[in-house]
Scaffold this active site. Structure first.
Site, mmCIF file in Angstrom:
data_model
loop_
_atom_site.group_PDB
_atom_site.id
_atom_site.type_symbol
_atom_site.label_atom_id
_atom_site.label_comp_id
_atom_site.label_asym_id
_atom_site.label_seq_id
_atom_site.Cartn_x
_atom_site.Cartn_y
_atom_site.Cartn_z
ATOM 1 N N ASP A 83 13.265 -3.598 7.210
ATOM 2 C CA ASP A 83 14.605 -3.535 6.630
ATOM 3 C C ASP A 83 14.840 -2.193 5.949
ATOM 4 O O ASP A 83 13.950 -1.690 5.249
ATOM 5 C CB ASP A 83 14.747 -4.637 5.553
ATOM 6 C CG ASP A 83 15.642 -5.767 6.004
ATOM 7 O OD1 ASP A 83 16.478 -5.563 6.911
ATOM 8 O OD2 ASP A 83 15.498 -6.876 5.447
ATOM 9 N N GLU A 182 23.666 -14.558 9.738
ATOM 10 C CA GLU A 182 23.171 -15.366 8.618
ATOM 11 C C GLU A 182 24.272 -16.249 8.050
ATOM 12 O O GLU A 182 25.395 -15.783 7.804
ATOM 13 C CB GLU A 182 22.596 -14.435 7.525
ATOM 14 C CG GLU A 182 22.067 -15.210 6.321
ATOM 15 C CD GLU A 182 21.110 -14.439 5.420
ATOM 16 O OE1 GLU A 182 20.745 -13.299 5.758
ATOM 17 O OE2 GLU A 182 20.738 -14.991 4.370
HETATM 18 O O1 KIV Z 1 15.179 -9.773 4.276
HETATM 19 C C1 KIV Z 1 15.059 -10.711 5.067
HETATM 20 O O2 KIV Z 1 14.098 -11.485 5.040
HETATM 21 C C2 KIV Z 1 16.120 -10.900 6.056
HETATM 22 C C3 KIV Z 1 16.117 -12.180 6.827
HETATM 23 C C4 KIV Z 1 16.629 -13.257 5.973
HETATM 24 C C5 KIV Z 1 16.864 -12.055 8.084
HETATM 25 O O3 KIV Z 1 16.954 -10.064 6.196
#
Ligand code: KIV
Length: 278
Positions: A83, A182
């Protein structure tokens, strides 16, 4: 060898559901990988579940890099996504590219970022046109909890669903290889998934997405500050850890641990020397 984007995208064509789980540490990542999970996500959810922060916006690039490197050392088969944390892709294109490349150099095969504003879509184009694979994230986007007015279900009527579809199509045109959807009704995610070429990965979005993702700590029953309705808990690791720690304390307090089995021994003649020492 890790799975490729082409393989993951073919799963959509073949109707094979795509499995995705989050991981933040070496040993958990290793077992998820060995279990055959298609994609592993170093999600910024680690801010809450691994670091105890209140929000995902509390984590920065330096921390994401440490966890991405740890997970990457373990992953041999799955496609690995990291991320982009809050403020790592909101400044400008150059900063976004620099941060994305740091995550790729840390071992990720792709990055994920939230949203679909014009600015974000331009950033995504810049990344994908320069060889950085990007996964999008629409519907409820945790970084925008304040502007969305809390943890609210998105796409709750036809117009709002069509708006999300339009955003998803823009992300697809910008080069995203997949999109997380989501927190939305299952009919909304079905409508969107059927109209995209690229796979959708649902979380709280019902069974018609092309794949599913869960925060592994929710699946394992390890994080209890917040339990989303959509998360299926397969185990209660929290209770296992609690009970094992209690058993350990009791063993130490009662002289049961360490036993001879867990101890190292001196040779008899060395023991004798110690006994004769004045
Ligand atoms: O940060 C995370 O775990 C996510 C998932 C919920 C898709 O973005």
């Amino acid at each position: 060898m890790r799975k490729s984007i082409q393989k993951i995208q073919n799963y959509k064509k073949e109707g094979k559901k795509i499995t995705v789980l989050t991981a933040y540490d070496y040993s958990t990542a290793k077992y998820l990988d060995q279990a055959g999970v298609d994609m592993i996500l170093v999600g910024d959810s680690l801010a809450q579940v691994a670091l105890g922060y209140d929000n995902t916006t509390d984590i920065g690039m330096d921390e994401m890099l440490v966890f991405t490197k740890a997970v990457s050392r373990a992953v041999e088969n799955a496609f690995l996504i990291a991320d982009m944390p809050f403020m790592s892709f909101q400044i400008d294109k150059t900063e976004t590219m620099k941060n994305a490349c740091k995550l790729i150099k840390a071992g990720a095969n792709a990055i994920k970022l939230e949203g679909s504003s014009d600015f974000v879509v331009e950033n995504i184009k810049h990344l994908t046109q320069n060889g950085v694979p990007v996964m999008g994230h629409l519907g409820f986007t945790p970084m925008s909890t304040n502007s969305l007015g809390g943890h609210k279900i998105q796409g709750k009527d036809a117009d709002k669903t069509i708006d999300i579809l339009k955003d998803a199509l823009r992300l697809q045109s910008a080069g995203c290889f997949a999109i997380v959807l989501e927190l939305m009704p299952l009919q909304s995610s079905q409508f969107i998934s059927q109209r995209l070429r690229i796979p959708t990965i649902g979380i709280g979005a019902g069974k018609f997405c092309d794949g599913q993702v869960l925060v592994s700590d929710d699946m394992l029953g390890k994080y209890d500050r917040f339990k989303p309705k959509f998360a299926k808990q397969y185990s209660s690791l929290k209770d296992i850890i609690f009970n094992v720690a209690k058993a350990y304390c009791s063993d130490v307090e009662n002289g049961i641990f360490p036993s001879i089995k867990e101890s190292f021994m001196l040779e008899a003649e060395e023991i004798e020397k110690l006994e004769n020492y004045r």
